[in-house]
Design an enzyme around this catalytic site. Structure first.
Site, PDB file in Angstrom:
ATOM      1  N   LYS A  62       0.857  -1.200   0.000  1.00  0.00           N
ATOM      2  CA  LYS A  62       0.000   0.000   0.000  1.00  0.00           C
ATOM      3  C   LYS A  62       0.889   1.245   0.000  1.00  0.00           C
ATOM      4  O   LYS A  62       1.892   1.300   0.733  1.00  0.00           O
ATOM      5  CB  LYS A  62      -0.869  -0.042   1.261  1.00  0.00           C
ATOM      6  CG  LYS A  62      -1.564   1.263   1.624  1.00  0.00           C
ATOM      7  CD  LYS A  62      -2.794   1.500   0.791  1.00  0.00           C
ATOM      8  CE  LYS A  62      -3.501   2.807   1.145  1.00  0.00           C
ATOM      9  NZ  LYS A  62      -4.382   3.261   0.065  1.00  0.00           N
ATOM     10  N   ASN A 144       3.713   6.261  -6.724  1.00  0.00           N
ATOM     11  CA  ASN A 144       2.292   6.511  -6.945  1.00  0.00           C
ATOM     12  C   ASN A 144       2.059   8.011  -7.126  1.00  0.00           C
ATOM     13  O   ASN A 144       2.011   8.764  -6.154  1.00  0.00           O
ATOM     14  CB  ASN A 144       1.471   5.970  -5.780  1.00  0.00           C
ATOM     15  CG  ASN A 144      -0.020   6.081  -6.050  1.00  0.00           C
ATOM     16  OD1 ASN A 144      -0.427   6.601  -7.097  1.00  0.00           O
ATOM     17  ND2 ASN A 144      -0.827   5.602  -5.130  1.00  0.00           N
ATOM     18  N   CYS A 147      -2.842   8.790  -7.135  1.00  0.00           N
ATOM     19  CA  CYS A 147      -3.926   8.526  -6.180  1.00  0.00           C
ATOM     20  C   CYS A 147      -5.077   9.508  -6.446  1.00  0.00           C
ATOM     21  O   CYS A 147      -4.864  10.722  -6.414  1.00  0.00           O
ATOM     22  CB  CYS A 147      -3.449   8.674  -4.737  1.00  0.00           C
ATOM     23  SG  CYS A 147      -4.856   8.556  -3.589  1.00  0.00           S
ATOM     24  N   ILE A 210      -3.009   0.417 -14.555  1.00  0.00           N
ATOM     25  CA  ILE A 210      -3.437   1.761 -14.256  1.00  0.00           C
ATOM     26  C   ILE A 210      -3.864   1.866 -12.782  1.00  0.00           C
ATOM     27  O   ILE A 210      -4.183   0.853 -12.153  1.00  0.00           O
ATOM     28  CB  ILE A 210      -4.652   2.185 -15.136  1.00  0.00           C
ATOM     29  CG1 ILE A 210      -5.803   1.169 -14.978  1.00  0.00           C
ATOM     30  CG2 ILE A 210      -4.248   2.330 -16.587  1.00  0.00           C
ATOM     31  CD1 ILE A 210      -7.097   1.553 -15.669  1.00  0.00           C
ATOM     32  N   GLY A 263      -5.701  -3.804 -13.309  1.00  0.00           N
ATOM     33  CA  GLY A 263      -7.015  -3.213 -13.495  1.00  0.00           C
ATOM     34  C   GLY A 263      -8.033  -4.302 -13.758  1.00  0.00           C
ATOM     35  O   GLY A 263      -8.204  -4.748 -14.888  1.00  0.00           O
ATOM     36  N   GLY A 264      -8.644  -4.793 -12.678  1.00  0.00           N
ATOM     37  CA  GLY A 264      -9.767  -5.726 -12.827  1.00  0.00           C
ATOM     38  C   GLY A 264      -9.394  -7.144 -13.185  1.00  0.00           C
ATOM     39  O   GLY A 264     -10.227  -7.898 -13.705  1.00  0.00           O
TER      40      GLY A 264
HETATM   41  O1  RRO Z   1      -5.512   5.392  -0.563  1.00  0.00           O
HETATM   42  C1  RRO Z   1      -6.303   5.577  -1.506  1.00  0.00           C
HETATM   43  O2  RRO Z   1      -7.400   6.124  -1.344  1.00  0.00           O
HETATM   44  C2  RRO Z   1      -5.980   5.174  -2.878  1.00  0.00           C
HETATM   45  C3  RRO Z   1      -4.734   5.274  -3.458  1.00  0.00           C
HETATM   46 BR1  RRO Z   1      -3.230   5.800  -2.500  1.00  0.00          BR
HETATM   47  C4  RRO Z   1      -4.563   4.973  -4.825  1.00  0.00           C
HETATM   48  O3  RRO Z   1      -3.475   5.073  -5.418  1.00  0.00           O
HETATM   49  N1  RRO Z   1      -5.642   4.573  -5.519  1.00  0.00           N
HETATM   50  C5  RRO Z   1      -6.860   4.457  -4.953  1.00  0.00           C
HETATM   51  O4  RRO Z   1      -7.818   4.079  -5.632  1.00  0.00           O
HETATM   52  N2  RRO Z   1      -7.016   4.744  -3.637  1.00  0.00           N
END
Ligand code: RRO
Length: 338
Positions: A62, A144, A147, A210, A263-264
């Site tokens: 994460k 990342n 987000c 993605i 992605g899915g």
């Molecule tokens: O933590 C999030 O809300 C989040 C992140 Br860092 C991201 O890269 N993609 C996403 O859908 N949620």
């Protein structure tokens, strides 16, 4: 890898061991191409009871920030047709706790850790790269820059090629030289190839694509946005065709750039689509919420699918869908192989 591959006659009952599944993401060599996806299993511990962390090509953690963070208010998940919305907002323990507890835990298990980093400024990304420099067990950095759940859309660096390039150049300069730096791209742009080219010029070693698409659900009972954060990131099978299209477009423009596709993905055939479009490896994300063993199952199914189509190795299949339309048709998997 397109066009010049000779497929052996395919068999329905191909032994799994027949297909060489090893792959490379720049300087990172992995025994197989199936990874977890960032954000779907914290630092991997949550999935430890379902499979051995070293069985996958890599564990993508994460996105971690400099400081601990509680994320956005609840509710922050919503179901959608063939997918889900999240509005987590970068919840996490912060880099110090991550380095003390999570990365060593992965290293002890022989996992290849792909550490996702996120910042709200270039300086924050650089500070994270500095703290991760030389850490044992770190196979790759996933930066990342996409987000969707941040207050200020100006912080979604991946929506602007120049901003994206600045982050990547700064991280590349600070990170361990032998550790590949991959930029995680957003599909919420007009021209993903322009962003991909900008980050590659800035020194990225490859691309993850993605991230989720920005979406929204309105509760018909309350007649208010369902998520407390109003908007969220859409993931799951609903976004797979968008992801495959992005991988296809970028591979077509830059066939030598390694791509970690996601992605899915729920099945081996889903993963195969990404590989044929040009991905050298794939991440399995949202499907672990309903099937925590999905990544190892997808790996098995992908190997089987490649064998059935006559591939001796995963690498021969990368980008195979880009071959000319009049190229030799693969042998019929149901036909006699005599
Ligand atoms: O933590 C999030 O809300 C989040 C992140 Br860092 C991201 O890269 N993609 C996403 O859908 N949620």
């Amino acid at each position: 890898m397109t066009g010049d591959v000779t497929l052996r006659p395919a068999r329905e009952e191909t032994p799994l061991s027949f297909v060489d599944m090893s792959t490379s993401l720049a300087a990172f060599h992995a025994p197989n191409p199936v990874f977890t996806a960032s954000g779907c299993a914290a630092a991997g511990r949550e999935l430890a009871q379902f499979f051995d962390q070293s069985d996958l090509g890599g564990i993508v953690t994460k996105s971690i920030m400099l400081e601990a963070r509680s994320g956005r208010p609840t509710p922050r998940m919503a179901e959608t047709p063939s997918g889900m919305l999240n509005s987590i907002g970068l919840q996490g323990p912060g880099i110090a706790a991550f380095l003390e507890h999570d990365l060593p835990w992965l290293a002890d298990r022989g996992a290849r850790a792909v550490v996702s980093i996120a910042g709200s400024s270039i300086d924050e990304y650089v500070a994270l790269a500095a703290k991760l420099r030389g850490q044992p067990g770190l196979a790759m950095l996933e930066v990342n820059i996409s987000c969707p759940n941040v207050e200020d859309r100006g912080q979604v660096f991946a929506c602007d090629p120049r901003a994206a390039a600045r982050v990547i150049a700064a991280v590349r300069q600070k990170a361990t030289p032998t550790v590949p730096v991959f930029a995680k791209l957003s599909p919420d742009v007009t021209d993903i190839v322009a962003v991909a080219e900008a980050v590659m010029r800035a020194g990225a070693d490859g691309l993850s694509m993605i991230n989720t698409l920005l979406g929204m659900v309105i509760d018909p009972d309350t007649m208010r946005p369902l998520l407390a954060g109003v908007t969220g990131g859409l993931s799951g099978p609903a976004i797979r065709p968008v992801a495959v299209r992005c991988v296809w477009q970028v591979h077509r423009a830059m066939p030598d750039v390694p791509i970690l596709g996601m992605g899915g993905i729920r099945t081996g055939l889903d993963a195969l689509e990404f590989v044929l479009a040009g991905a050298s490896a794939v991440s399995v994300g949202t499907s672990v919420f309903s099937d925590p063993s999905a990544p190892v199952r997808v790996l098995r199914e992908l190997q089987q699918a490649l064998g059935e189509r006559g591939f001796d190795s995963l690498s021969d299949a990368i980008g195979y869908a880009h071959r000319p339309a009049d190229a030799v048709v693969p042998p019929d998997p149901r036909g006699d192989d005599a």
